[in-house]
Scaffold this motif. Structure first.
Motif, short mmCIF file in Angstrom:
data_model
loop_
_atom_site.label_atom_id
_atom_site.label_comp_id
_atom_site.label_asym_id
_atom_site.label_seq_id
_atom_site.Cartn_x
_atom_site.Cartn_y
_atom_site.Cartn_z
N MET A 1 54.34 51.54 30.48
CA MET A 1 53.19 52.16 31.12
C MET A 1 52.56 51.17 32.10
O MET A 1 52.19 50.06 31.71
CB MET A 1 52.15 52.57 30.08
CG MET A 1 50.81 53.06 30.63
SD MET A 1 50.90 54.72 31.28
CE MET A 1 51.22 55.64 29.77
N VAL A 2 52.45 51.55 33.37
CA VAL A 2 51.79 50.71 34.36
C VAL A 2 50.35 51.19 34.53
O VAL A 2 50.10 52.39 34.64
CB VAL A 2 52.53 50.76 35.72
CG1 VAL A 2 51.66 50.17 36.83
CG2 VAL A 2 53.84 49.99 35.65
N VAL A 3 49.41 50.26 34.54
CA VAL A 3 48.01 50.57 34.80
C VAL A 3 47.61 49.91 36.12
O VAL A 3 47.82 48.71 36.31
CB VAL A 3 47.09 50.07 33.67
CG1 VAL A 3 45.63 50.32 34.04
CG2 VAL A 3 47.43 50.76 32.36
N ALA A 4 47.08 50.71 37.03
CA ALA A 4 46.57 50.17 38.30
C ALA A 4 45.23 49.52 38.01
O ALA A 4 44.24 50.21 37.77
CB ALA A 4 46.42 51.29 39.32
N MET A 5 45.19 48.20 38.01
CA MET A 5 43.98 47.46 37.64
C MET A 5 43.29 46.93 38.89
O MET A 5 43.78 46.01 39.54
CB MET A 5 44.35 46.31 36.69
CG MET A 5 44.95 46.79 35.38
SD MET A 5 45.29 45.44 34.22
CE MET A 5 43.62 44.89 33.82
N SER A 6 42.16 47.53 39.22
CA SER A 6 41.41 47.14 40.42
C SER A 6 40.50 45.95 40.19
O SER A 6 39.96 45.38 41.13
CB SER A 6 40.56 48.32 40.90
OG SER A 6 39.54 48.60 39.95
N GLY A 7 40.31 45.60 38.93
CA GLY A 7 39.35 44.55 38.60
C GLY A 7 38.00 45.09 38.21
O GLY A 7 37.10 44.32 37.86
N GLY A 8 37.85 46.41 38.23
CA GLY A 8 36.60 47.05 37.83
C GLY A 8 36.61 47.46 36.38
O GLY A 8 37.63 47.37 35.68
N VAL A 9 35.48 47.97 35.92
CA VAL A 9 35.34 48.32 34.51
C VAL A 9 36.21 49.52 34.14
O VAL A 9 36.78 49.57 33.04
CB VAL A 9 33.86 48.57 34.15
CG1 VAL A 9 33.30 49.75 34.92
CG2 VAL A 9 33.68 48.77 32.66
#
Length: 373
Positions: A1-9
């Motif tokens: 599973m890939v999660v697009a992590m923007s750095g936000g909550v």
């Protein structure tokens, strides 16, 4: 599973929830632009600190994390089209192109290459299974609903997209972040267009398209020339303040004529729009659009992200033109923005698709169809 992590909550909570649920999670953060100018600016999106924040969250969760350099494709796909749209007298929405072309196309392709079953994001929208396959629906939290910015999502993409926050209010997401001891639990939400650090759209347009700053006439809807402008990119449909025109009544920007390099102004009533013509329509409702809307399909349309869907009729004629007629006229609709289709006005409404506004017809019969050059 890939999660697009923007750095936000939001995306951080998604990564944490999926990890807790036993999924093998890989976090990916996209470097989309030269972020130096935005570092440390409160409320910025995709700034340099965001990459570090995503890295810290991934470390806290014990999941692998990668940063992908998408700067060139972001500049060519999102920033260039943003500038072109403004020069054409439109009011663009770059976040839609970023979602459809960068995140849900390029990043989803990367997720497939990594062998991931799905790509999960922190968007506030719901994916649910319908009789004919996956469907999109508005988020439970109406104030956070991001469906207006995701109307270009295709059926094929939906098969591999997850939106775990669609049923949660933002307050619960914040609480989860604190309970999970995530370092971004109290980080402010992004508010600006990420590649416009100054908040002034005209700055980036002037750099990329200096010809857009050519002076021209400000023209009343009755044909009178009432002033001069210093470039149509400084104006938006519906604008009242800052016109620099002395007149006997309040004037508003009615439309921008890029071909003539004119700003058309007039009374507020001329902003009322009833008919909208669309281009590049994406249909994710039942069946085929041309068949579903041939005789006129009753829908609810959203012509601005801050407005609720309103009753309308969607039509598709034999020549391929798709249009929407609003039951009640709406003001300040600009070409280049989006018109999104919903099954109804409720928080549980299904998203049927949407398109880009290419022309509008004023509720005043004497105002011609407004098309950009």
């Amino acid at each position: 599973m890939v999660v697009a992590m923007s750095g936000g909550v939001d995306s951080s909570v998604v990564a944490a929830l999926l990890t807790q649920a036993g999924h093998e999670v890989i976090g990916i953060t996209l470097q989309l632009y030269d972020h130096g100018a935005a570092v440390g600016r409160k409320g910025a999106c995709c700034a340099g600190q965001d990459i570090q924040d995503a890295r810290n969250v991934a470390s806290r969760l014990g999941i692998p994390h990668y940063v992908l350099d998408y700067e060139d494709r972001f500049a060519a796909t999102v920033i260039a089209s943003f500038a072109d749209s403004y020069v054409a007298g439109e009011t663009p929405i770059p976040c839609v192109n970023c979602n459809s072309q960068i995140k849900f196309r390029d990043l989803l392709d990367t997720a497939r290459e990594l062998g991931a079953d799905a790509l999960a994001t922190g968007h506030y929208i719901r994916r649910r299974e319908g009789p004919a396959g996956p469907e999109l629906a508005r988020a439970r939290d109406a104030e956070r609903d991001q469906s207006y910015f995701l109307f270009t999502t295709t059926r094929e993409q939906l098969a591999q997209l997850w939106f775990p926050l669609g049923d949660l209010p933002k307050s619960d997401v914040r609480t989860l972040a604190r309970d999970l001891d995530l370092p971004v639990a109290d980080k402010p939400d992004s508010q600006d267009i990420c590649f416009v650090p100054s908040g002034r759209y005209s700055d980036i347009i002037e750099r990329l398209k200096p010809e857009a700053m050519t002076p021209g006439d400000i023209v009343h809807v009755d044909g009178r020339r009432v002033g001069q402008h210093q470039g149509i990119v400084h104006y938006t449909v519906g604008q009242r303040r800052g016109l620099g025109v002395a007149f006997g009544e309040p004037l508003f920007v009615i439309r921008l004529d890029a071909g003539r390099n004119e700003v058309i102004v007039g009374p507020r009533s001329y902003l009322d729009t009833r008919r909208i013509v669309l281009r590049n329509v994406n249909w994710i409702g039942d069946g085929i659009l041309e068949e579903a809307a041939r005789e006129g399909l009753t829908i609810h349309a959203r012509v601005r992200s801050t407005q609720q869907p309103q009753p309308a009729v969607l039509s598709a004629d034999n020549n391929g033109e798709v249009s929407v007629v609003l039951t009640d006229p709406a003001g300040g609709i600009a070409t280049g923005q989006a018109c999104v289709f919903y099954s109804d006005a409720g928080n549980d409404a299904r998203i049927l698709g949407g398109g880009w506004i290419s022309a509008t017809k004023s509720a005043n019969d004497d105002v011609p169809l407004a098309r950009p050059a």
